[in-house]
Design a protein around this motif. Structure first.
Motif, PDB file in Angstrom:
ATOM      1  N   THR A  93       0.998  -1.308  -0.181  1.00  0.00           N
ATOM      2  CA  THR A  93      -0.256   0.234   0.236  1.00  0.00           C
ATOM      3  C   THR A  93       0.985   1.880  -0.200  1.00  0.00           C
ATOM      4  OG1 THR A  93      -0.166   0.275   2.584  1.00  0.00           O
ATOM      5  CG2 THR A  93      -1.944  -1.322   1.391  1.00  0.00           C
ATOM      6  N   LEU A 121      -3.054  12.337  -0.272  1.00  0.00           N
ATOM      7  CA  LEU A 121      -3.537  11.020  -0.548  1.00  0.00           C
ATOM      8  C   LEU A 121      -3.620  10.223   0.809  1.00  0.00           C
ATOM      9  CD1 LEU A 121      -0.274   9.356  -2.590  1.00  0.00           C
ATOM     10  CD2 LEU A 121      -2.503   9.389  -3.542  1.00  0.00           C
ATOM     11  N   GLU A 122      -4.223  10.965   1.820  1.00  0.00           N
ATOM     12  CA  GLU A 122      -4.383  10.356   3.089  1.00  0.00           C
ATOM     13  C   GLU A 122      -5.866   9.373   2.984  1.00  0.00           C
ATOM     14  OE1 GLU A 122      -4.620  13.306   1.971  1.00  0.00           O
ATOM     15  OE2 GLU A 122      -5.659  14.633   3.453  1.00  0.00           O
ATOM     16  N   ASN A 123      -6.280   9.554   1.807  1.00  0.00           N
ATOM     17  CA  ASN A 123      -8.061   8.561   1.803  1.00  0.00           C
ATOM     18  C   ASN A 123      -7.223   7.304   0.653  1.00  0.00           C
ATOM     19  OD1 ASN A 123      -9.462  10.375   3.800  1.00  0.00           O
ATOM     20  ND2 ASN A 123     -10.263  11.095   1.799  1.00  0.00           N
ATOM     21  N   GLN A 124      -6.384   7.133   0.117  1.00  0.00           N
ATOM     22  CA  GLN A 124      -5.534   6.792  -0.602  1.00  0.00           C
ATOM     23  C   GLN A 124      -4.528   5.906  -0.373  1.00  0.00           C
ATOM     24  OE1 GLN A 124      -7.871   5.391  -3.134  1.00  0.00           O
ATOM     25  NE2 GLN A 124      -8.693   7.711  -2.938  1.00  0.00           N
ATOM     26  N   GLN A 125      -4.512   5.695   1.258  1.00  0.00           N
ATOM     27  CA  GLN A 125      -3.253   5.084   1.754  1.00  0.00           C
ATOM     28  C   GLN A 125      -3.598   3.648   2.155  1.00  0.00           C
ATOM     29  OE1 GLN A 125      -2.059   6.945   5.660  1.00  0.00           O
ATOM     30  NE2 GLN A 125      -3.948   7.732   6.278  1.00  0.00           N
ATOM     31  N   ASN A 126      -4.235   2.786   2.132  1.00  0.00           N
ATOM     32  CA  ASN A 126      -4.821   1.873   2.707  1.00  0.00           C
ATOM     33  C   ASN A 126      -4.813   0.915   1.206  1.00  0.00           C
ATOM     34  OD1 ASN A 126      -3.881   1.723   5.443  1.00  0.00           O
ATOM     35  ND2 ASN A 126      -5.829   2.830   5.502  1.00  0.00           N
ATOM     36  N   LYS A 127      -4.016   1.523   0.228  1.00  0.00           N
ATOM     37  CA  LYS A 127      -4.667   0.679  -1.215  1.00  0.00           C
ATOM     38  C   LYS A 127      -3.561   0.423  -2.065  1.00  0.00           C
ATOM     39  CE  LYS A 127      -7.434   1.759  -5.770  1.00  0.00           C
ATOM     40  NZ  LYS A 127      -7.653   2.858  -6.418  1.00  0.00           N
ATOM     41  N   HIS A 131      -2.715  -0.186  -7.967  1.00  0.00           N
ATOM     42  CA  HIS A 131      -4.227  -0.104  -8.266  1.00  0.00           C
ATOM     43  C   HIS A 131      -4.269   1.919  -8.109  1.00  0.00           C
ATOM     44  CE1 HIS A 131      -5.565  -3.889  -6.569  1.00  0.00           C
ATOM     45  NE2 HIS A 131      -4.737  -4.137  -7.848  1.00  0.00           N
ATOM     46  N   TYR A 132      -2.625   2.468  -8.021  1.00  0.00           N
ATOM     47  CA  TYR A 132      -3.097   3.469  -7.929  1.00  0.00           C
ATOM     48  C   TYR A 132      -3.344   4.613  -9.187  1.00  0.00           C
ATOM     49  CZ  TYR A 132      -1.903   4.801  -3.287  1.00  0.00           C
ATOM     50  OH  TYR A 132      -2.097   4.920  -1.685  1.00  0.00           O
ATOM     51  N   SER A 133      -3.883   5.034 -10.850  1.00  0.00           N
ATOM     52  CA  SER A 133      -3.638   5.845 -11.479  1.00  0.00           C
ATOM     53  C   SER A 133      -2.018   6.493 -11.483  1.00  0.00           C
ATOM     54  CB  SER A 133      -4.535   6.593 -11.236  1.00  0.00           C
ATOM     55  OG  SER A 133      -3.817   8.083 -10.277  1.00  0.00           O
ATOM     56  N   MET A 136      -1.441   9.277  -9.235  1.00  0.00           N
ATOM     57  CA  MET A 136      -1.658   9.524  -7.933  1.00  0.00           C
ATOM     58  C   MET A 136      -0.252   8.870  -7.596  1.00  0.00           C
ATOM     59  SD  MET A 136      -5.076   7.405  -6.916  1.00  0.00           S
ATOM     60  CE  MET A 136      -5.116   6.663  -5.993  1.00  0.00           C
TER      61      MET A 136
END
Length: 303
Positions: A93, A121-127, A131-133, A136
């Motif tokens: 992640t 990116l705090e809301n995407q930090q566990n992804k 799978h990031y664009s 991102m």
């Protein structure tokens, strides 16, 4: 002003071909230094030499007043960078990637969260990063460069892959770094419009040579307004205007004047008409920064 970066005759040859030719960069503390040039001009190679990723063929690199070769570890401990594209583990992640860098940089967990917040990116930090664009991933790379909140941040084409909103966010982020965190920024790009909106100083490189270096205001000062006038008899117009003290150049069928006020233009027009010369066009022109850039780098080269 304290000098953060200075290079002296910095040069790099690959297989006998000169890619960077005796470049003398000067970046001052608190600068946002825009390093401009067409693709292939030598920007990335220069930045790699500043970071020790490529060894110069000749020349010296001085950062924080210290010779890079003799103080490599100390200098790099106070420098963050993103060159060409971010490095990451796609199966982890964003947060896990940041934690790896945290251990390498020996910084606090607070730094991770603040850096992720800065790049949104705090809301995407566990992804998972795979799978990031593309945008991102680019923002994650900038967060990783910021994790130790360095004195110097070197970014190579940081807005690659970002949509217009993302470009604006990164631009505003970069503009805030000197005042908010005391970070000096060296940013390379071929996008003149971005540099124009954020840089305080600029260097223009082409074919490995530094063609211009100075304050952004100094570059903008080259963007002078001029007036072009077209008449039905330019030859006679010149005979009338020269004795009156008017200075001008001729470009094809236009007479080119600089530093004319509105009242001067009105008088000049009246003077020509009074001598029976029909004035068919009066136009104001101003060189854009893009025009100046193209003149310096050669109009045959693509941005």
């Amino acid at each position: 002003m304290n000098t953060i970066i200075s290079t002296h005759n910095l040069s790099k040859y690959f297989n006998g071909i000169c890619r960077v030719n005796e470049v003398n960069l000067t970046v001052y503390e608190g600068d946002i230094y825009g390093f401009l040039g067409p693709n292939g001009a030598g920007k990335s190679t220069t930045l790699k030499m500043l970071l020790g990723l490529t060894k110069p063929t000749k020349g010296d690199v001085i950062i924080f007043g210290k010779n890079f070769n003799k103080n490599r570890q100390l200098i790099l401990s106070q420098t963050g960078s993103l060159i060409e594209s971010p490095s990451y583990y796609g199966h982890l992640t964003g947060l896990e990637n940041m934690r790896i860098l945290q251990r390498l940089r020996n910084v606090s967990t607070k730094n991770i969260q603040e850096a992720l917040h800065i790049v949104r990116l705090e809301n995407q930090q566990n992804k998972l990063v795979k799978h990031y664009s593309l945008g991102m991933k680019q923002r994650l790379g900038i967060a990783m460069a910021l994790i130790n909140f360095p004195k110097l941040l070197i970014l190579d084409e940081p807005t690659n892959g970002l949509d217009p909103n993302g470009i604006r966010e990164i631009r505003e982020l970069i503009k805030s770094l000197p005042q908010r965190y005391g970070i000096t920024v060296l940013i390379s790009t071929h996008l003149l419009s971005e540099i124009e909106q954020m840089a305080t100083s600029v260097g223009i490189i082409n074919d490995g040579k530094l063609l211009f270096q100075g304050d952004m205001d100094l570059l903008k000062a080259k963007s002078k307004t001029y007036i072009s006038i077209k008449t039905e008899d330019n030859k006679l117009a010149k005979k009338i205007l020269l004795p009156k003290g008017y200075e001008f150049n001729q470009n094809n069928d236009r007479l080119i004047f600089e530093n004319l006020t509105d009242s001067h233009i009105a008088y000049l027009n009246k003077l020509l008409i009074g001598h029976g010369i029909n004035v068919t066009r009066i136009e104001e022109h101003k060189k854009s920064l893009e025009d100046i850039f193209l003149e310096l780098t050669g109009k045959e080269r693509s941005l």
